[in-house]
Design a protein around this motif. Structure first.
Motif, short mmCIF file in Angstrom:
data_model
loop_
_atom_site.label_atom_id
_atom_site.label_comp_id
_atom_site.label_asym_id
_atom_site.label_seq_id
_atom_site.Cartn_x
_atom_site.Cartn_y
_atom_site.Cartn_z
N TRP A 193 0.84 -1.21 0.00
CA TRP A 193 0.00 0.00 0.00
C TRP A 193 0.87 1.26 0.00
N LEU A 194 1.96 1.23 0.75
CA LEU A 194 2.87 2.38 0.75
C LEU A 194 3.52 2.55 -0.63
N ARG A 195 3.78 1.44 -1.32
CA ARG A 195 4.33 1.53 -2.67
C ARG A 195 3.30 2.15 -3.62
N LYS A 196 2.04 1.79 -3.44
CA LYS A 196 0.99 2.41 -4.25
C LYS A 196 0.91 3.90 -3.99
N LEU A 197 1.02 4.31 -2.73
CA LEU A 197 1.02 5.73 -2.41
C LEU A 197 2.25 6.43 -2.98
N ALA A 198 3.38 5.73 -3.03
CA ALA A 198 4.59 6.32 -3.61
C ALA A 198 4.39 6.61 -5.08
N VAL A 199 3.67 5.72 -5.77
CA VAL A 199 3.36 5.93 -7.19
C VAL A 199 2.37 7.08 -7.36
N HIS A 200 1.31 7.08 -6.56
CA HIS A 200 0.24 8.07 -6.70
C HIS A 200 0.71 9.47 -6.29
N GLU A 201 1.24 9.59 -5.11
CA GLU A 201 1.62 10.91 -4.60
C GLU A 201 2.98 11.37 -5.14
N GLY A 202 3.83 10.39 -5.48
CA GLY A 202 5.19 10.72 -5.90
C GLY A 202 5.43 10.59 -7.39
N TYR A 203 5.91 9.41 -7.81
CA TYR A 203 6.38 9.21 -9.18
C TYR A 203 5.79 7.92 -9.75
N PRO A 204 5.21 7.98 -10.91
CA PRO A 204 5.06 9.12 -11.83
C PRO A 204 3.76 9.90 -11.61
N GLY A 205 3.36 10.03 -10.32
CA GLY A 205 2.12 10.72 -9.98
C GLY A 205 2.29 12.20 -9.74
N HIS A 206 1.78 12.68 -8.61
CA HIS A 206 1.63 14.12 -8.42
C HIS A 206 2.95 14.89 -8.40
N VAL A 207 3.99 14.33 -7.76
CA VAL A 207 5.25 15.07 -7.74
C VAL A 207 5.76 15.30 -9.16
N LEU A 208 5.71 14.25 -9.98
CA LEU A 208 6.15 14.40 -11.37
C LEU A 208 5.25 15.38 -12.12
N GLN A 209 3.94 15.31 -11.89
CA GLN A 209 3.02 16.24 -12.55
C GLN A 209 3.41 17.69 -12.24
N PHE A 210 3.54 18.01 -10.96
CA PHE A 210 3.84 19.39 -10.57
C PHE A 210 5.21 19.82 -11.06
#
Length: 396
Positions: A221-238
């Motif tokens: 679940w933490l890995r899923k959050l790393a993808v969503h909130e981090g990379y290639p998710g929100h951090v990459l978006q911003f």
């Protein structure tokens, strides 16, 4: 191949951005909501928001902008900006006169207002059970989930460190897998909080992802959050939006993170489709993705019961507890706290519709045009309709 927006479209986006900031200022003053409509502003220099005296002025301004959007040269920009302006007009109407939940969903987000059906939720449970069976867990879906959680639990005190480690790993995978991602993409830390009404959030401005450590947390679940909130998710978006704006490759409206609008669904969908974008999803990650989708489905159904069917909060809590085969009581408490807030009533639908819309768009792209599509996906704000209008040649 790079797809560059026209100067006319870039100039239009500058005006639109100042209008959004003006609406955000009016809303914050009128409502007392400190989070606001534009919850993040990455503008490198101070901007001058448009001044609105009331919501009637807002509707007039965005109606004019909507009309002008129809003359822009890029097809996807005409679609998106017209829908975005409709969202802002609807938001103003909601603040002035109120709107039923179904109209908020359809006019803010431009997605169907129907909640997830029992059949859809049962299908997700069955698919999750099948994956967990292949991972060696026996019994019904709830028993499998509990055994899987117990086997992969991360103590709350260690969760931020594990999340940060997973984000570092996903950052490396993202940079290796996406040729369009520059090497200087922001690196971000993690912090834990208790008593929050969210699972996790990307606090990009302060350089960290904040995670709610009250629910039982697992490494998948933490890995899923790393993808969503981090990379290639929100951090990459911003990070890409800001860098590409400074390079004149992206429009100004991408500097803002605006809720309750036409881009809300694809914004969350990009974050939830990260493993599809990187074309990598081990079985445990697949299970975590199914858990996330199922939990978002029942949370969306709970939001409908509360806001549209007027269920008492306690009954919504009890229903969600009965359906939550993975989430524990702390997760239920957090979700109820999130979904009962009127200003967040529609947000569940953006999660529910986001991942299917973005994954479908990713899967439709010819591999030869993938790099260009990534620039299209991350460099422009999208609705669920405009994301289907990718043209690798950049034609109108």
């Amino acid at each position: 191949m790079s797809i560059k927006l026209s100067d006319r479209t870039l100039a239009y986006a500058e005006e639109l951005t100042d209008a959004v900031l003006g609406l955000d200022a009016l809303y914050r003053e009128e409502s007392g909501d400190e989070v606001g409509l534009a919850v993040l502003n990455l503008s490198p220099e101070p901007r001058t928001p448009e001044s609105f005296s009331d919501y009637e002025d807002v509707v007039e301004a965005f109606s004019t902008l909507r009309g002008r959007a129809g003359d822009l040269p890029e097809r996807d920009r005409r679609t998106y900006y017209q829908q975005f302006c409709d969202s802002m007009c609807a938001f103003a109407e909601w603040r002035q006169d109120g709107l039923p939940l179904s109209e908020q969903i359809e006019r803010f987000l431009h997605v169907p207002a129907d909640p997830p059906s029992t059949a859809e939720l049962n299908e997700l449970r069955a698919e999750l059970s099948s994956v967990l069976d292949r991972l060696g867990y026996e019994g019904d879906a709830q028993s499998q989930c509990r055994a899987w959680k117990d086997a992969t639990t991360v103590p709350a005190a260690e969760a931020p460190e594990v999340l940060e480690s997973e984000m570092d790993r996903m950052r490396d995978l993202t940079l290796a897998g996406l040729d369009t991602a520059p090497e200087n993409v922001d690196q971000i830390g993690a912090a834990g909080v208790s008593g929050a009404s969210f699972n996790a959030k990307c606090d990009f401005a302060n350089g960290e992802v904040v995670i709610n450590t009250d629910p039982q947390l697992t490494r998948p679940w933490l890995r899923k959050l790393a993808v969503h909130e981090g990379y290639p998710g929100h951090v990459l978006q911003f990070s890409l939006r800001r860098q590409w704006y400074e390079d004149s490759r992206a429009p100004a409206d991408g500097l803002l993170s605006v809720v309750n609008c036409a881009s809300s669904t694809t914004f969350e969908g990009i974050a939830d489709s990260g493993l599809a974008l990187l074309d990598t999803q081990p079985e445990a990650d697949h299970a975590a993705s199914l858990v996330g989708r199922y939990q978002m489905g029942i949370a969306t159904a709970a939001a409908w019961r509360y806001h549209a069917e007027d269920w008492p909060e306690q009954e919504v809590h009890e229903w969600l507890s009965e359906q939550a085969i993975y989430g524990d009581e702390e997760w239920v408490k957090s979700r109820v706290g999130f979904l009962t807030a009127p200003e967040r009533a529609t947000l569940m639908w953006s999660y529910w519709h986001g991942e299917p819309a973005v994954t479908s768009a990713i899967e439709s792209v010819d591999p030869s045009a993938f790099d260009t599509f990534v620039e299209f996906l991350y460099g422009r704000m999208h609705s669920t309709e405009s994301i289907t209008q990718f043209d690798p040649n950049g034609s109108t």
